[in-house]
Scaffold this motif. Structure first.
Motif, short mmCIF file in Angstrom:
data_model
loop_
_atom_site.label_atom_id
_atom_site.label_comp_id
_atom_site.label_asym_id
_atom_site.label_seq_id
_atom_site.Cartn_x
_atom_site.Cartn_y
_atom_site.Cartn_z
N PHE A 296 0.75 -1.07 -0.15
CA PHE A 296 0.07 -0.02 -0.06
C PHE A 296 0.90 1.31 -0.03
O PHE A 296 0.37 2.25 -0.27
N THR A 297 2.12 1.36 0.48
CA THR A 297 2.96 2.16 0.32
C THR A 297 3.98 2.23 -0.60
O THR A 297 4.16 1.43 -1.14
N LEU A 298 3.99 3.45 -1.44
CA LEU A 298 4.75 3.52 -2.61
C LEU A 298 5.60 4.89 -2.74
O LEU A 298 5.37 5.85 -2.49
N ALA A 299 6.93 4.48 -3.49
CA ALA A 299 7.52 5.66 -3.82
C ALA A 299 7.18 6.37 -5.07
O ALA A 299 6.54 5.78 -5.81
N PRO A 300 7.44 7.72 -5.00
CA PRO A 300 6.65 8.35 -6.38
C PRO A 300 7.20 7.67 -7.73
O PRO A 300 6.33 7.56 -8.49
N ALA A 301 8.54 7.23 -7.65
CA ALA A 301 8.94 6.62 -8.87
C ALA A 301 8.06 5.28 -9.17
O ALA A 301 8.07 4.92 -10.51
N LYS A 302 7.80 4.55 -8.05
CA LYS A 302 7.18 3.39 -8.36
C LYS A 302 5.71 3.46 -8.80
O LYS A 302 5.01 2.82 -9.70
N ALA A 303 5.17 4.59 -8.34
CA ALA A 303 3.69 5.03 -8.48
C ALA A 303 3.62 5.64 -10.10
O ALA A 303 2.63 5.24 -11.00
N ALA A 343 8.70 5.86 0.87
CA ALA A 343 7.37 5.60 0.34
C ALA A 343 6.54 6.63 0.85
O ALA A 343 6.08 6.80 2.08
N SER A 344 6.34 7.86 0.09
CA SER A 344 5.65 9.05 0.50
C SER A 344 4.03 9.09 -0.05
O SER A 344 3.64 10.00 -0.13
N LEU A 345 3.74 8.07 -0.72
CA LEU A 345 2.24 7.83 -0.98
C LEU A 345 1.51 6.44 -0.80
O LEU A 345 2.31 5.53 -0.46
#
Length: 548
Positions: A296-303, A343-345
């Motif tokens: 559920f938590t993602l780094a911006p690059a992953k998103a 993971a800021s998202l």
């Protein structure tokens, strides 16, 4: 030592035999008449009964109960050899809901940690405590139920003298025991030791001296008497006592570990207008629980790689709290964390997920993410329960002390930190000043008393405990706004560099020395006690890690 009775076997059943000086002191305090009936439950080799009958003049009943047959046989043999008339019963003390009544119950209850305290023994112990109205959790060690059950064998007005782990003062699961003692005894006394008194055992102990048993729990007391000595030799001539009233009967007695001077200075600070509790400023709550942070938590690059849309995501304070140590989380700081791969998202489609989000959901099902308990019990499984962004974040697992950080980024948070939702009329000052103002010696000392030691010596603070955290009052913070803002840049620089106490010294000068007129000696006593309690916590964490 009994033949074949190894240190490992004694530890497994929680048997730590008591130094004679300690047993002699408790026996002399608890037994007021040669005709008193005396019970020593879990008597081991009956060191307390030996002390009770050692002068040959005791006429009342001397009774022991012991689970371990060899220890019971040894007790009978040595008591008989010394001409002491005592009855030793072999069996489980918890089997006897009413094993007679006595004028004094004395002893050293077995100390078995909850991990090893299981099966029928735990069931019987919890049932025994429940008969007295004390409900114990599965985290309770054996001594907790033993203390309550021992008291139930007292006559009205009787005395309870026990050697107990210092856990009595600090752990959450002992709240019911603390309440029971203050409800059912007219006077509760504690003897605290500066040094460990059991040879070869690192567990800290206190002596409980509870007088005036009231079976109905009508009278009771709201305070306790405390003595502090260096070691068992200090029991010969107890130093001057002090009286302390806990915030409530079930509240932690951690403040009892303070020095007399430190406790007096701390209490004086809290009784004035300069300090209040965190709950005055707002409500502290747990963060969101995802069920699987990796999904559920993602780094911006992953998103971006997954082509998730803004409607699929929420801005998030990354799991953990290291990034909150600098008193604020800004938009720029959150962006920098994301750029660094944190993971800021948070994946949480608010309405209909985008096509990319549906693909991501399907990938989670292929990995059985939806089978995790928290996911399985919600519908749809991929929608994390929502919490609006908090005004402040509060770190709850801390090597040094809990920190408040302003949530300027309006990010959401997980349960790796707590959220503080400030009251409307206090939001402006709370956001701009409270994180800095809370870095003072009174709050640091208070955190050690309301929080609890966790694995590795970490200081853990739950929302209900955080409500009681002493912090500067809104009026005190407002009155010193300008001075706080002047020291802010230097204090923040100290915090960022890991020099917490140097930042605290700056805030102390503003809020305590100049703001409250606190004398240098009083501030030094508070700081010394904070250092001592922190050292105790860290030492207990190391001992626990070694399995001591």
């Amino acid at each position: 030592m009994l033949t074949g009775d190894t240190a490992e076997l004694r530890k497994a059943r929680g048997a730590y035999f008591t130094p004679s000086a300690v047993a002699r002191f408790i026996s002399a305090w608890a037994i007021r008449s040669a005709n008193d009936a005396v019970l020593e439950p879990s008597c081991g080799e009956a060191v307390f009964l030996h002390e009770a009958g050692r002068d040959g003049r005791h006429k009342g009943a001397l009774v022991g109960v012991e689970l371990h047959d060899s220890s019971a046989a040894q007790a009978e043999q040595t008591l008989r050899a010394e001409g002491i008339d005592a009855d030793i019963h072999v069996g489980d003390f918890f089997h006897h809901s009413q094993f007679g009544v006595y004028d004094a119950v004395i002893g050293n209850p077995p100390y078995v940690r909850y991990q090893d305290f299981s099966g029928e023994s735990r069931v019987r112990a919890r049932q025994a405590a429940f008969r007295a109205g004390v409900s114990l959790t599965n985290l309770a060690s054996s001594w907790a139920a033993f203390t309550v059950h021992s008291a139930l064998h007292l006559r009205a007005g009787g005395r309870l003298g026990l050697v107990l782990p210092a856990e009595l003062l600090t752990v959450n699961y002992a709240a019911g025991v603390r309440q029971f003692l203050m409800d059912h005894f007219n006077d509760v006394g504690l003897v605290l030791f500066e040094e460990r008194v059991f040879p070869g055992v690192l567990e800290e102990v206190v002596l409980l001296l509870a007088d005036g048993y009231d079976p109905r729990g009508i009278a009771g007391t709201d305070h306790m008497t405390m003595w502090q000595v260096r070691d068992a030799a200090g029991l010969i001539d107890l130093a001057e006592s002090r009286r302390w009233t806990p915030p409530s009967k079930s509240a932690k007695w951690s403040a009892g570990l303070m020095s007399a001077s430190g406790l007096a200075a701390y209490d004086h600070a809290l009784t004035g207008q300069g300090f209040t509790v965190l709950e005055t400023w707002g409500d502290t709550t747990l963060g969101m629980v995802t069920g699987n942070n990796n999904f559920f938590t993602l780094a911006p690059a992953k998103a971006r790689e997954l082509r998730l849309q803004p409607t699929d995501l929420l801005r998030l304070s990354p799991p953990g709290s290291r990034h909150l140590r600098a008193l604020t989380l800004t938009d720029a700081a959150l962006d920098a964390l994301g750029d660094a791969g944190q993971a800021s998202l948070l994946f949480r489609p608010a309405d209909e997920p985008s096509k990319a989000a549906w693909r991501y959901i399907k990938s989670g099902e292929l990995l059985d993410v939806h089978q995790a308990y928290k996911c399985r019990v919600r519908s749809p499984w991929w929608r994390v329960p929502y919490l609006r962004p908090a005004d402040l974040f509060l770190t709850y697992m801390n090597a040094d002390t809990p920190r408040l950080a302003s949530n300027r980024a309006r990010a959401h948070h997980l349960n790796s930190v707590h959220g503080v939702y400030l009251r409307d009329d206090l939001r402006t000052d709370g956001l701009s000043l409270l994180p800095l103002a809370s870095l003072n010696s009174v709050t640091l000392l208070g955190a050690e008393t309301v929080g609890r030691a966790y694995g590795g010596g970490m200081l853990k603070i739950e929302p209900r405990e955080a409500d009681l955290l002493p912090v500067p009052s809104p009026a005190h913070v407002r009155a010193h706004r300008d001075a706080l803002n002047r020291v802010r840049p230097t204090a923040v620089a100290h915090v960022r560099a890991g020099r917490l106490l140097e930042a605290v010294a700056l805030v102390d000068d503003v809020l305590l020395t100049r703001g409250l007129g606190m004398a240098a000696a009083h501030l030094a006593a508070i700081r010394n006690d904070h250092a001592d309690l922190t050292a105790r916590r860290v030492a207990r964490g190391k001992d626990s890690a070694r399995g001591v």
